[in-house]
Design an enzyme around this catalytic site. Sequence first.
Site, PDB file in Angstrom:
ATOM      1  CE  LYS A 176      16.595  49.233  47.972  1.00 10.81           C
ATOM      2  NZ  LYS A 176      16.970  49.677  49.324  1.00 10.81           N
ATOM      3  CB  SER A 177      16.946  44.334  46.303  1.00 10.02           C
ATOM      4  OG  SER A 177      16.740  44.894  47.579  1.00 10.02           O
ATOM      5  NE  ARG A 179      22.883  53.509  55.665  1.00  7.08           N
ATOM      6  CZ  ARG A 179      22.041  52.877  54.850  1.00  7.08           C
ATOM      7  NH1 ARG A 179      21.465  53.543  53.867  1.00  7.08           N
ATOM      8  NH2 ARG A 179      21.780  51.597  55.004  1.00  7.08           N
ATOM      9  CB  SER A 194      25.404  46.220  55.557  1.00  9.76           C
ATOM     10  OG  SER A 194      24.665  46.146  54.348  1.00  9.76           O
ATOM     11  CD  GLN A 242      22.962  47.629  51.303  1.00 12.46           C
ATOM     12  OE1 GLN A 242      23.629  48.511  51.838  1.00 12.46           O
ATOM     13  NE2 GLN A 242      21.703  47.801  50.953  1.00 12.46           N
ATOM     14  CB  SER A 292      20.419  40.848  54.855  1.00 12.29           C
ATOM     15  OG  SER A 292      19.800  41.704  55.786  1.00 12.29           O
ATOM     16  CD  GLU A 330      14.507  44.206  52.530  1.00 15.86           C
ATOM     17  OE1 GLU A 330      13.747  44.222  51.560  1.00 15.86           O
ATOM     18  OE2 GLU A 330      15.741  44.127  52.432  1.00 15.86           O
ATOM     19  NE  ARG A 351      12.443  48.667  53.761  1.00  9.87           N
ATOM     20  CZ  ARG A 351      11.848  48.430  52.591  1.00  9.87           C
ATOM     21  NH1 ARG A 351      10.521  48.506  52.516  1.00  9.87           N
ATOM     22  NH2 ARG A 351      12.544  48.126  51.505  1.00  9.87           N
TER      23      ARG A 351
END
Length: 437
Positions: free
Chosen positions: A32-33, A128, A174, A176, A203, A325, A398
Amino acid sequence: MPADAYSAPDGLWRAPVAPGPLDARVRLPGSKSLTNRELVLSALATGPSRLVRPLAARDTDLMVAALRALGARIEPDGEDLVVEPGPLRGGTAVDVGLAGTLMRFLPPVAALADGAVRFDGDERARERPMATTIRALRDLGVPVDDDGRDALPFAVGGAGGVRGGAVRIDASASSQFVSGLLLAGARYDDGLVVEHRGQRLPSVPHVEMTLDVLRRRGVTVDAEVAGATGRWTVAPGAIAGRDVVIEPDLSNAAPFLAAALVAGGRVSVPDWPSTTTQVGDRLRDWLAAFGGEVALHGGSLAVEGPGVAHGPLHPVDLDLSEGGELAPTLVGLAAFADGTSTFHGIGHLRGHETDRLAALVAELGNVGVAAEETEDGIVVRGGSPAAGRPWRSHADHRMATTGALIGLAVPGVEVEDVASTAKTLPGFTELWARMLP
């Protein structure tokens, strides 16, 4: 055995108990990433791209729909996707679902459109963290109308271009936020310099993945990362179209490989890359820490274990700051350990699809395993899980797969909303059932 054999009358999915040691080869769909990063870059490129074996799941389907709404032409060709970039247009709306990659990657792209683009998503998506993206765009001169919420829904006022320059952010919640800015930065007139200052940078491998896909498309990008600080410079310029073979999703491999430790036997995942930026590759170390035998041979990663019926797993002390994750799977394994396991560096999981730390503590408690949150992680006091109340997914894919993992050795575990796994792994229950002897 068909997956619906485990459907309870009340809609819960009764997780199957492994009847014996496993001997399974599980082939997984694309990452997905990587799929969503390559889709964004393909839509911003100067020419067409082909994505070979991309993931087809809710998160990637939403990305395709969003980029089409913004002006890209994306057509299936067998299992591949062919992307023809087009002028970015506004006057449209984007549904991000519950996907962090959409809500953080696409607003910097929408800033290049010729009009306003409205963003919204699932109810949980409105909770979020989004302040970092919203404030960064405003600092770059892009208007964002969010009615003061610092959260979804909001509208990005595209003006056909962004001057770019330097922006300072706090990406502690994050990585992201960093990746989203970097992916669009080459299309900004002056490029982009992103400087992160915060308590942590979670991450990091995901940022490295972003740098790698940019460089493979001819974008000049430099990085300076030291501890919890970072500075990334993206030079202005063209983003090349290219043909890309998408690696299998190594994070989605986690519950399947971990199943060998719970049920015993052997599980292998083919097409495992010898080198990769995916954080799922760290499973080789982390599953071994629990006592598994892990080997990469002939392009397949295999994990073997005796199973918890023959003895508990080893307790662990793991820093998961690079692989949050994977935490739900690893925390689930700790429920079967013969001591206390500690997981660090995952405080940012409170802002994921759900508050994953609180969710894990609650659901482990429901199966009789003591766990508690710390400031940046979770402590699990391993024991002998037993079925209790339904294992709630909290709308988190998850969390749902972790319930399935517990159920391999605990009769009667019923997982609520197992359909949430379609977010990144459609057909999870069928794959899970086929893994069993």
